[in-house]
Design an enzyme around this catalytic site. Structure first.
Site, mmCIF file in Angstrom:
data_model
loop_
_atom_site.group_PDB
_atom_site.id
_atom_site.type_symbol
_atom_site.label_atom_id
_atom_site.label_comp_id
_atom_site.label_asym_id
_atom_site.label_seq_id
_atom_site.Cartn_x
_atom_site.Cartn_y
_atom_site.Cartn_z
ATOM 1 N N ASP A 1 -6.351 1.005 1.223
ATOM 2 C CA ASP A 1 -6.258 0.889 2.151
ATOM 3 C C ASP A 1 -6.938 0.276 2.510
ATOM 4 O O ASP A 1 -8.614 -0.258 2.229
ATOM 5 C CB ASP A 1 -6.457 2.726 2.554
ATOM 6 C CG ASP A 1 -6.696 3.287 1.434
ATOM 7 O OD1 ASP A 1 -7.673 3.049 1.197
ATOM 8 O OD2 ASP A 1 -7.534 4.932 2.103
ATOM 9 N N LYS B 1 0.689 -1.460 -0.059
ATOM 10 C CA LYS B 1 0.269 -0.026 -0.039
ATOM 11 C C LYS B 1 0.744 1.629 0.240
ATOM 12 O O LYS B 1 0.738 2.260 -0.885
ATOM 13 C CB LYS B 1 -1.093 0.188 1.056
ATOM 14 C CG LYS B 1 -1.500 0.697 0.896
ATOM 15 C CD LYS B 1 -2.605 1.235 2.662
ATOM 16 C CE LYS B 1 -1.711 2.289 3.065
ATOM 17 N NZ LYS B 1 -1.885 2.976 4.285
#
Length: 217
Positions: free
Chosen positions: A142, A124
């Site tokens: 996320d 991420k």
């Protein structure tokens, strides 16, 4: 039984989200790849608003890998204390900064393979840095991207990593980065975790969650 969307439907959903969130962008304030890297590490389980408050002051004093390498852990902790998990984050920031100085000549690496080797950097964080600092197409998953994309039915996955790869298949590559911002904006402002504001949403006719959990009640 709710189904995943066709590619045509996905494009229509994204186009409508652009109408809803025309200014969707990375909300972490930064001027360099390194500043973005640090801000993204700090953003774990912390709001971008809080991170920006911390980094606005901190980056005026320290904003290079060399500067953070030379700080003590205690000094970094004191700078980031209000971000939460600050002891763990301080350790990762110092270690990542040291590696960037020692192994990458002070420059943040611009490949996924090299970024994820840095402490505190998973897929991420790497995706955020690659897409926003280096212009490399990426979808950083996320909590908002994970929740919203699965709620709508763009994908149907159980983990962030599987969601990332499924989104990469479902969304045209030239729209990956912007789609990531659209889904985050939608998750923060309308499709909230506990109480989504479906009345303000312009994609309910496509949304699996709306059809089953709102209309279906």
């Amino acid at each position: 039984m709710p189904r995943k969307k066709t590619k045509k439907e996905v494009v229509e959903i994204l186009d409508r989200l652009i109408d809803l969130h025309p200014n969707a962008h990375c909300e972490l304030v930064h001027e360099t790849p390194f500043e973005l890297l640090i801000a993204t590490i700090l953003s774990a389980q912390c709001t971008d608003v809080r991170v920006n408050i911390v980094t606005e002051k901190m980056f005026q004093k320290y904003n290079t890998p060399k500067a953070f390498k030379e700080l003590s852990l205690n000094e970094i902790e004191n700078e980031i204390k209000t971000c939460g998990l600050y002891k763990s984050k301080a350790k990762k920031i110092k270690e990542a900064s040291t590696i960037i100085v020692d192994e990458f000549n002070g420059e943040v690496p611009d490949t996924l393979e090299e970024l994820v080797k840095l402490p505190g950097v998973g897929r991420k964080t790497a995706g955020v840095v690659l897409s926003n600092a280096f212009g490399v197409p990426a979808i950083a998953v996320d909590t908002h991207v994970f929740r919203v994309s699965n709620r709508i039915g763009i994908v149907k996955e159980k983990t962030p990593e599987k969601t990332e790869f499924a989104l990469m298949k479902a969304i045209p590559k030239d729209r990956w980065t912007h789609s990531h911002h659209l889904l985050i904006f939608h998750g923060r402002r309308i499709c909230k975790s506990r109480k989504p504001d479906c009345e303000m949403c312009n994609i309910t006719e496509y949304c699996n969650f709306y059809k089953t959990d709102i209309e279906g009640k």
